[in-house]
Write a protein that holds these residues in place. Structure first.
Motif, mmCIF file in Angstrom:
data_model
loop_
_atom_site.group_PDB
_atom_site.id
_atom_site.type_symbol
_atom_site.label_atom_id
_atom_site.label_comp_id
_atom_site.label_asym_id
_atom_site.label_seq_id
_atom_site.Cartn_x
_atom_site.Cartn_y
_atom_site.Cartn_z
ATOM 1 N N ARG A 178 149.890 62.651 -30.195
ATOM 2 C CA ARG A 178 150.032 63.083 -29.030
ATOM 3 C C ARG A 178 149.194 64.351 -28.651
ATOM 4 N NH1 ARG A 178 154.863 63.100 -31.441
ATOM 5 N NH2 ARG A 178 155.286 65.252 -31.271
ATOM 6 N N ILE A 179 147.959 63.904 -28.353
ATOM 7 C CA ILE A 179 146.909 64.985 -28.355
ATOM 8 C C ILE A 179 146.848 65.568 -26.838
ATOM 9 C CG2 ILE A 179 144.416 65.457 -28.757
ATOM 10 C CD1 ILE A 179 144.731 63.145 -30.862
ATOM 11 N N ALA A 180 146.819 66.743 -26.860
ATOM 12 C CA ALA A 180 146.780 67.398 -25.195
ATOM 13 C C ALA A 180 145.236 67.954 -25.165
ATOM 14 C CB ALA A 180 147.514 68.655 -25.150
ATOM 15 N N TYR A 181 144.860 68.260 -23.825
ATOM 16 C CA TYR A 181 143.433 68.479 -23.655
ATOM 17 C C TYR A 181 143.512 69.669 -22.667
ATOM 18 C CZ TYR A 181 138.596 68.036 -22.673
ATOM 19 O OH TYR A 181 137.264 68.292 -22.454
ATOM 20 N N TYR A 202 135.225 65.602 -21.189
ATOM 21 C CA TYR A 202 136.831 64.975 -21.022
ATOM 22 C C TYR A 202 136.616 63.445 -21.127
ATOM 23 C CZ TYR A 202 141.065 63.437 -18.642
ATOM 24 O OH TYR A 202 142.436 63.127 -18.514
ATOM 25 N N SER A 203 135.375 62.825 -20.654
ATOM 26 C CA SER A 203 135.118 61.314 -20.923
ATOM 27 C C SER A 203 135.034 61.076 -22.533
ATOM 28 C CB SER A 203 133.788 61.018 -20.340
ATOM 29 O OG SER A 203 132.909 61.404 -21.046
ATOM 30 N N GLY A 204 134.578 61.900 -23.443
ATOM 31 C CA GLY A 204 134.587 61.993 -24.730
ATOM 32 C C GLY A 204 136.070 61.545 -25.416
ATOM 33 N N TYR A 205 137.046 62.544 -24.807
ATOM 34 C CA TYR A 205 138.496 62.573 -25.171
ATOM 35 C C TYR A 205 138.849 61.312 -24.829
ATOM 36 C CZ TYR A 205 143.242 63.742 -24.195
ATOM 37 O OH TYR A 205 144.603 63.623 -24.299
ATOM 38 N N VAL A 206 138.640 60.997 -23.740
ATOM 39 C CA VAL A 206 139.512 59.900 -23.019
ATOM 40 C C VAL A 206 139.240 58.749 -23.580
ATOM 41 C CG1 VAL A 206 139.985 58.329 -20.879
ATOM 42 C CG2 VAL A 206 139.987 60.856 -20.788
ATOM 43 N N GLU A 207 137.941 58.334 -23.868
ATOM 44 C CA GLU A 207 137.553 57.109 -24.364
ATOM 45 C C GLU A 207 138.046 56.793 -25.851
ATOM 46 O OE1 GLU A 207 133.223 56.698 -23.990
ATOM 47 O OE2 GLU A 207 133.114 56.817 -21.857
ATOM 48 N N THR A 208 138.057 57.954 -26.759
ATOM 49 C CA THR A 208 138.381 58.002 -27.989
ATOM 50 C C THR A 208 139.871 57.842 -27.723
ATOM 51 O OG1 THR A 208 136.620 59.678 -28.323
ATOM 52 C CG2 THR A 208 138.355 59.206 -30.219
ATOM 53 N N MET A 209 140.896 58.289 -27.249
ATOM 54 C CA MET A 209 142.232 58.008 -26.956
ATOM 55 C C MET A 209 142.464 56.737 -26.812
ATOM 56 S SD MET A 209 143.747 60.856 -28.011
ATOM 57 C CE MET A 209 145.465 60.778 -27.047
ATOM 58 N N LYS A 210 141.659 56.016 -25.689
ATOM 59 C CA LYS A 210 141.913 54.552 -25.299
ATOM 60 C C LYS A 210 141.593 53.842 -26.498
ATOM 61 C CE LYS A 210 141.424 55.235 -20.433
ATOM 62 N NZ LYS A 210 140.651 54.905 -19.175
ATOM 63 N N LYS A 211 140.333 54.079 -26.907
ATOM 64 C CA LYS A 211 140.148 53.197 -28.232
ATOM 65 C C LYS A 211 141.207 53.147 -29.507
ATOM 66 C CE LYS A 211 136.271 52.673 -31.433
ATOM 67 N NZ LYS A 211 135.055 53.013 -31.502
ATOM 68 N N ILE A 216 147.392 59.202 -22.813
ATOM 69 C CA ILE A 216 147.034 60.253 -22.125
ATOM 70 C C ILE A 216 147.972 60.716 -21.207
ATOM 71 C CG2 ILE A 216 144.962 61.122 -20.965
ATOM 72 C CD1 ILE A 216 143.346 58.848 -22.309
ATOM 73 N N GLU A 217 148.780 61.721 -21.477
ATOM 74 C CA GLU A 217 149.819 62.058 -20.370
ATOM 75 C C GLU A 217 149.319 63.226 -19.608
ATOM 76 O OE1 GLU A 217 152.454 60.692 -20.346
ATOM 77 O OE2 GLU A 217 152.475 59.485 -21.916
ATOM 78 N N SER A 218 149.435 63.049 -18.260
ATOM 79 C CA SER A 218 149.047 64.137 -17.484
ATOM 80 C C SER A 218 149.593 65.509 -17.610
ATOM 81 C CB SER A 218 149.231 63.716 -15.855
ATOM 82 O OG SER A 218 150.483 63.611 -15.740
ATOM 83 N N SER A 219 150.759 65.584 -18.211
ATOM 84 C CA SER A 219 151.659 66.833 -18.425
ATOM 85 C C SER A 219 150.752 67.603 -19.646
ATOM 86 C CB SER A 219 152.797 66.683 -18.671
ATOM 87 O OG SER A 219 153.125 65.810 -19.856
ATOM 88 N N TRP A 220 149.931 66.750 -20.475
ATOM 89 C CA TRP A 220 149.251 67.472 -21.452
ATOM 90 C C TRP A 220 147.742 67.957 -21.237
ATOM 91 C CZ3 TRP A 220 150.600 62.992 -25.557
ATOM 92 C CH2 TRP A 220 152.040 63.006 -25.612
ATOM 93 N N ARG A 221 147.467 67.848 -20.022
ATOM 94 C CA ARG A 221 146.351 68.298 -19.473
ATOM 95 C C ARG A 221 146.355 69.546 -18.977
ATOM 96 N NH1 ARG A 221 141.902 65.271 -15.432
ATOM 97 N NH2 ARG A 221 140.110 66.777 -16.079
ATOM 98 N N PHE A 222 145.646 70.653 -19.731
ATOM 99 C CA PHE A 222 145.851 71.894 -19.091
ATOM 100 C C PHE A 222 144.374 72.399 -18.782
ATOM 101 C CE2 PHE A 222 148.603 71.087 -22.126
ATOM 102 C CZ PHE A 222 150.181 71.493 -21.773
ATOM 103 N N ILE A 223 144.340 74.071 -17.881
ATOM 104 C CA ILE A 223 142.959 74.221 -17.654
ATOM 105 C C ILE A 223 143.048 75.701 -18.039
ATOM 106 C CG2 ILE A 223 142.834 73.025 -15.866
ATOM 107 C CD1 ILE A 223 143.736 75.054 -13.830
ATOM 108 N N GLY A 224 141.996 76.343 -18.294
ATOM 109 C CA GLY A 224 141.786 77.746 -18.970
ATOM 110 C C GLY A 224 140.319 78.040 -19.486
ATOM 111 N N HIS A 225 140.202 79.451 -19.518
ATOM 112 C CA HIS A 225 138.936 79.886 -20.191
ATOM 113 C C HIS A 225 139.164 81.010 -21.163
ATOM 114 C CE1 HIS A 225 139.179 82.905 -17.059
ATOM 115 N NE2 HIS A 225 138.288 83.604 -17.616
ATOM 116 N N SER A 226 140.404 81.586 -20.974
ATOM 117 C CA SER A 226 140.412 82.998 -21.851
ATOM 118 C C SER A 226 141.655 83.050 -22.591
ATOM 119 C CB SER A 226 140.717 84.181 -20.578
ATOM 120 O OG SER A 226 141.916 83.751 -20.087
#
Length: 335
Positions: A178-181, A202-211, A216-226
């Motif tokens: 269950r890998i978040a991004y 992001y495409s690297g993450y998605v392709e690897t998870m699908k393989k 890939i849960e939308s609730s496990w996708r976050f945004i940030g920088h700090s």
């Protein structure tokens, strides 16, 4: 006030031709030269006086644009650039855009008005279509970030997609499912930062998870920088009904915030949540536990970008193409 673009349209030539006429370039068809001069007269176009310096006159100054100088990633790159510049008797002007499109354009004017000899973009805010006309006034080198459809310039970066493939594969091989991004984001709008770099990661993450046939849960996708974003994200993870067991972050700053907040919530790293950073900032090996992270070759990147700029300044033609530097995953205790 008429612009060089207006003159080009009026004369029926390209903006680069207008620029060559203004700078008395010898290789311009005489008919086009006359058309440009007529257009300038009819439109009342007055070239900036500083832009009319004789060809070959140098300021020995290069501007470097970054989005957040407080980010150790950028300060390390700029320090490497300065080392090479100083060795060749050049000086740097550091321009902190703070993620502002208008501020970025303001600094790009330094090239148009010949206050600097060239510009290195370590971050990008505007679309390439807006930036590309400035290449008529001097060399521009892209370092780290790269916009879609960028042409006619040299790009120094890493294979962002492969870096994220390697990081995701590592987590999967360690047994995490269950890998978040976490995406980097635009500091002003709090939305996903629209860049080729972010898209490739992001495409690297998605392709690897699908393989691996993992969710890939939308609730496990976050945004940030700090660091503060990392703390916020950890609290959001705590509220998830089905918590992720690992997270890939866009920077070591985010990862540091996650780990600090996890300790406050008695969450064990990596037993309860594995964390992967990005950049390999000096703090990554000082955290407890030490941070698994993608090593960004900041020293090599900064030096390569400055050497490319110096080469472009010495040449009548501009380099183009992408130079990819190695970015290995450094496996430590956070996974």
């Amino acid at each position: 006030m008429p612009t060089i673009k207006d003159v080009a349209l009026h004369a029926g030539v390209s903006r680069s031709t207008v620029s060559r006429v203004m700078n008395n370039h010898p290789y311009v068809d005489e008919e086009k030269r006359r058309a440009v001069r007529v257009a300038m007269t009819e439109l009342g176009y007055i070239p900036n006086s500083s832009a009319q310096r004789l060809r070959g006159t140098e300021t020995r100054t290069i501007a470097v644009l970054v989005s957040r100088i407080v980010n150790p990633f950028f300060s390390a790159i700029v320090d490497a650039m300065d080392e090479i510049a100083a060795a060749h008797s050049y000086r740097l002007i550091l321009c902190n855009t703070r993620g502002s499109a208008s501020q970025e354009l303001h600094f790009l004017q330094l090239l148009r008005t010949k206050q600097v000899d060239g510009i290195i973009l370590a971050s990008i805010v505007n679309e390439w279509a807006i930036i590309s006309p400035f290449t008529e006034y001097g060399p521009i080198v892209l370092c780290n970030e790269y916009p879609s459809h960028a042409e006619g310039v040299a790009i120094i970066t890493i294979d962002q997609k492969q870096a994220m493939v390697d990081a995701t594969t590592h987590l999967i091989e360690k047994g995490y499912k269950r890998i978040a991004y976490c995406n980097v984001h635009d500091e002003r709008s709090q939305t996903l930062f629209d860049s080729a770099l972010a898209t490739d990661r992001y495409s690297g993450y998605v392709e690897t998870m699908k393989k691996a046939e993992l969710p890939i849960e939308s609730s496990w996708r976050f945004i940030g920088h700090s660091v503060e974003d990392g703390k916020r994200i950890l609290n959001e993870i705590m509220k998830c009904d089905d918590r992720p067991d690992a997270i890939l972050t866009g920077s070591d700053e985010i990862a540091s915030g996650l780990i600090a907040e996890a300790k406050k919530n008695n969450l064990r790293i990596p037993m309860d949540l594995a964390v992967v950073g990005f950049d390999n900032q000096p703090s990554a090996s000082l955290l407890e536990p030490q941070l698994t992270t993608v090593h960004q070759p900041t020293l090599e990147m900064g030096k390569a970008a400055m050497l490319q700029m110096l080469a472009d300044l010495k040449s009548d033609s501009r380099s183009n193409g992408t130079q990819l530097l190695d970015a290995p995953l450094l496996i430590r205790k956070s996974t």
